[in-house]
Scaffold this motif. Sequence first.
Motif, PDB file in Angstrom:
ATOM      1  N   TRP A 112       0.976  -1.121   0.314  1.00 44.15           N
ATOM      2  CA  TRP A 112       0.283  -0.333  -0.125  1.00 44.15           C
ATOM      3  C   TRP A 112       0.778   1.219   0.166  1.00 44.15           C
ATOM      4  O   TRP A 112       0.295   2.190  -0.409  1.00 44.15           O
ATOM      5  CB  TRP A 112      -0.716  -0.001   1.334  1.00 44.15           C
ATOM      6  N   THR A 113       2.193   1.222   0.011  1.00 42.39           N
ATOM      7  CA  THR A 113       3.034   2.248   0.391  1.00 42.39           C
ATOM      8  C   THR A 113       3.627   2.558  -0.906  1.00 42.39           C
ATOM      9  O   THR A 113       3.509   3.724  -1.306  1.00 42.39           O
ATOM     10  CB  THR A 113       3.821   2.438   1.414  1.00 42.39           C
ATOM     11  N   HIS A 114       3.651   1.239  -1.751  1.00 40.12           N
ATOM     12  CA  HIS A 114       3.970   1.483  -2.932  1.00 40.12           C
ATOM     13  C   HIS A 114       3.222   2.436  -3.731  1.00 40.12           C
ATOM     14  O   HIS A 114       3.383   3.570  -4.944  1.00 40.12           O
ATOM     15  CB  HIS A 114       4.287   0.213  -3.831  1.00 40.12           C
ATOM     16  N   PHE A 115       1.805   1.994  -3.736  1.00 41.84           N
ATOM     17  CA  PHE A 115       0.674   2.834  -4.422  1.00 41.84           C
ATOM     18  C   PHE A 115       0.806   4.131  -4.076  1.00 41.84           C
ATOM     19  O   PHE A 115       0.326   4.558  -5.045  1.00 41.84           O
ATOM     20  CB  PHE A 115      -0.841   2.216  -4.339  1.00 41.84           C
ATOM     21  N   LEU A 116       0.524   3.956  -2.819  1.00 39.82           N
ATOM     22  CA  LEU A 116       0.587   5.530  -2.828  1.00 39.82           C
ATOM     23  C   LEU A 116       1.699   6.287  -2.839  1.00 39.82           C
ATOM     24  O   LEU A 116       1.947   7.516  -3.531  1.00 39.82           O
ATOM     25  CB  LEU A 116       0.334   5.487  -0.667  1.00 39.82           C
ATOM     26  N   ASN A 117       3.062   6.147  -2.676  1.00 36.09           N
ATOM     27  CA  ASN A 117       3.760   6.748  -4.091  1.00 36.09           C
ATOM     28  C   ASN A 117       4.035   7.065  -5.328  1.00 36.09           C
ATOM     29  O   ASN A 117       4.254   8.174  -5.930  1.00 36.09           O
ATOM     30  CB  ASN A 117       5.318   5.928  -2.753  1.00 36.09           C
ATOM     31  N   ALA A 118       3.667   5.706  -5.447  1.00 39.66           N
ATOM     32  CA  ALA A 118       3.603   6.206  -7.304  1.00 39.66           C
ATOM     33  C   ALA A 118       2.043   7.269  -7.477  1.00 39.66           C
ATOM     34  O   ALA A 118       2.918   7.799  -8.168  1.00 39.66           O
ATOM     35  CB  ALA A 118       2.921   4.493  -8.209  1.00 39.66           C
ATOM     36  N   PHE A 119       0.992   6.969  -6.493  1.00 37.83           N
ATOM     37  CA  PHE A 119       0.364   8.095  -7.172  1.00 37.83           C
ATOM     38  C   PHE A 119       0.773   9.539  -6.421  1.00 37.83           C
ATOM     39  O   PHE A 119       0.210  10.976  -7.167  1.00 37.83           O
ATOM     40  CB  PHE A 119      -1.396   7.430  -5.969  1.00 37.83           C
ATOM     41  N   PHE A 120       1.029   9.458  -5.280  1.00 33.01           N
ATOM     42  CA  PHE A 120       2.033  11.024  -5.158  1.00 33.01           C
ATOM     43  C   PHE A 120       2.701  10.999  -6.216  1.00 33.01           C
ATOM     44  O   PHE A 120       2.492  12.299  -6.419  1.00 33.01           O
ATOM     45  CB  PHE A 120       2.311  10.716  -3.906  1.00 33.01           C
ATOM     46  N   LEU A 121       3.823  10.519  -6.310  1.00 33.35           N
ATOM     47  CA  LEU A 121       4.595  10.796  -7.744  1.00 33.35           C
ATOM     48  C   LEU A 121       4.110  11.376  -8.479  1.00 33.35           C
ATOM     49  O   LEU A 121       4.670  12.446  -9.182  1.00 33.35           O
ATOM     50  CB  LEU A 121       5.425   9.714  -7.866  1.00 33.35           C
ATOM     51  N   VAL A 122       2.979  10.702  -9.181  1.00 30.45           N
ATOM     52  CA  VAL A 122       2.438  11.511 -10.964  1.00 30.45           C
ATOM     53  C   VAL A 122       2.141  12.155 -10.529  1.00 30.45           C
ATOM     54  O   VAL A 122       1.801  13.208 -11.094  1.00 30.45           O
ATOM     55  CB  VAL A 122       1.254  10.194 -10.876  1.00 30.45           C
ATOM     56  N   LEU A 123       1.154  12.810  -8.775  1.00 29.92           N
ATOM     57  CA  LEU A 123       0.771  14.294  -8.977  1.00 29.92           C
ATOM     58  C   LEU A 123       2.265  15.426  -8.523  1.00 29.92           C
ATOM     59  O   LEU A 123       2.036  16.574  -8.617  1.00 29.92           O
ATOM     60  CB  LEU A 123       0.111  14.061  -7.433  1.00 29.92           C
ATOM     61  N   MET A 176      13.885  15.208 -10.168  1.00 31.14           N
ATOM     62  CA  MET A 176      12.595  14.823 -10.949  1.00 31.14           C
ATOM     63  C   MET A 176      13.216  14.010 -12.008  1.00 31.14           C
ATOM     64  O   MET A 176      11.983  12.732 -12.067  1.00 31.14           O
ATOM     65  CB  MET A 176      11.851  15.806 -11.151  1.00 31.14           C
ATOM     66  N   LEU A 177      14.272  13.900 -13.045  1.00 28.45           N
ATOM     67  CA  LEU A 177      13.925  13.258 -14.147  1.00 28.45           C
ATOM     68  C   LEU A 177      14.520  12.052 -13.996  1.00 28.45           C
ATOM     69  O   LEU A 177      14.190  10.895 -14.633  1.00 28.45           O
ATOM     70  CB  LEU A 177      14.679  14.542 -15.349  1.00 28.45           C
ATOM     71  N   PHE A 178      15.325  12.023 -12.702  1.00 24.73           N
ATOM     72  CA  PHE A 178      15.714  10.319 -12.548  1.00 24.73           C
ATOM     73  C   PHE A 178      14.583   9.919 -11.890  1.00 24.73           C
ATOM     74  O   PHE A 178      14.471   8.706 -12.261  1.00 24.73           O
ATOM     75  CB  PHE A 178      16.626  10.695 -11.262  1.00 24.73           C
ATOM     76  N   VAL A 187      10.846   5.133 -13.158  1.00 27.61           N
ATOM     77  CA  VAL A 187      10.320   4.674 -13.408  1.00 27.61           C
ATOM     78  C   VAL A 187       9.441   4.441 -14.483  1.00 27.61           C
ATOM     79  O   VAL A 187       8.564   2.797 -14.418  1.00 27.61           O
ATOM     80  CB  VAL A 187       8.592   6.276 -13.137  1.00 27.61           C
ATOM     81  N   VAL A 188       9.694   4.248 -15.288  1.00 25.01           N
ATOM     82  CA  VAL A 188       9.682   4.737 -17.131  1.00 25.01           C
ATOM     83  C   VAL A 188      10.709   2.799 -17.060  1.00 25.01           C
ATOM     84  O   VAL A 188       9.740   1.774 -17.358  1.00 25.01           O
ATOM     85  CB  VAL A 188      10.322   5.145 -18.368  1.00 25.01           C
ATOM     86  N   VAL A 189      11.898   2.767 -16.831  1.00 22.57           N
ATOM     87  CA  VAL A 189      12.464   1.747 -16.776  1.00 22.57           C
ATOM     88  C   VAL A 189      11.636   0.481 -15.969  1.00 22.57           C
ATOM     89  O   VAL A 189      11.750  -0.739 -16.007  1.00 22.57           O
ATOM     90  CB  VAL A 189      14.026   1.426 -16.199  1.00 22.57           C
ATOM     91  N   HIS A 190      11.432   1.056 -14.753  1.00 20.98           N
ATOM     92  CA  HIS A 190      11.049  -0.048 -13.472  1.00 20.98           C
ATOM     93  C   HIS A 190       9.524  -0.929 -14.460  1.00 20.98           C
ATOM     94  O   HIS A 190       9.342  -1.978 -13.948  1.00 20.98           O
ATOM     95  CB  HIS A 190      10.826   0.650 -12.375  1.00 20.98           C
TER      96      HIS A 190
END
Length: 307
Positions: free
Chosen positions: A75-86, A231-233, A238-241
């Motif tokens: 669940w922290t993985h999902f929240l991390n991805a969601f917040f990172l998109v924002l 941010m670009l890093f 994310v793209v590679v992952h």
Amino acid sequence: MPTSARPAAARERSWVRGLSLLLLAAALVVVAWCVVFAVRAALSTDPLQAFLAAYPGEAPLPADTAEGIPAFVSWTHFLNAFFLVLIIRSGLRVKYEKRAGGLWSSRRVKKRRMSLALWGHIGVDLLWLANGAVFVVLLFWSGHWVRIVPTTWEIVPHAVSAGLQYLSLDWPTHHSWANYNALQQLSYFAIVFLAAPIAALTGWRLSSFWPTTLNRFFSGNLALRLHFPTMLFFVGFVVVHVFLVLTTGALRNLNAMYAGRDEVSWLGFWLFAGSVVLMVFGWFAIRRDDWIAVFAKPFGDIRMMKR
């Protein structure tokens, strides 16, 4: 130059630019394939075959390390991805927006005023940091930290081995439920313990909340030079992952991360698909100043601007 000639000249420049980009892309593909074949040729030699046998790409973990993905990681993985998109979308707004759609002003510090895009960016940053803090605390409390924090120098040759395998397109297929390969481990460590703190510190330095008494210790120019590349890093990671997750046993990988199961089924995929829908919604929602204003209003005064 006659007016009629300008559109033609612009079209010609666009055509030349497009052709140049196409040729550049083709050249990069050719270079990439040359690298792949060169690495494959090198890996067929006896010394590198012996190196791969000695260091297959997976650094050993402490003997008492538990297998599996704990629920808090999911669940922290999902929240991390969601917040990172924002964060990425709002950060691009802040960087390129020429006219604010609304302003937020502090009721306590009258001179503190910012665009709603910047307020949304900072607000999501704080949520992202809170989620990250919870993740790190649970990571060490559960003992799961040994999965992403290197505990032996053997990780270095194992990471080189994994990198060579990736470059040869003969990707390492280690069982991530039990252990990440060394390159994954170093990447996750860099994201959690290096990139995230740099993003947080530079973002704080660039905000109006930074104490001016500390300016001599950390210049705004240095923060600017670090913040956007960081941010670009994150974007590159994310793209590679995501690419590797979907191309190295997608159903099993998604089940491990989203469903907490070491099996091949569609449950993890559907949970992942639902999370993607929420991320897409968030990507468009963070562009709406009237929506951001709903969350910003309890913390200050709002003034919407005419576009």
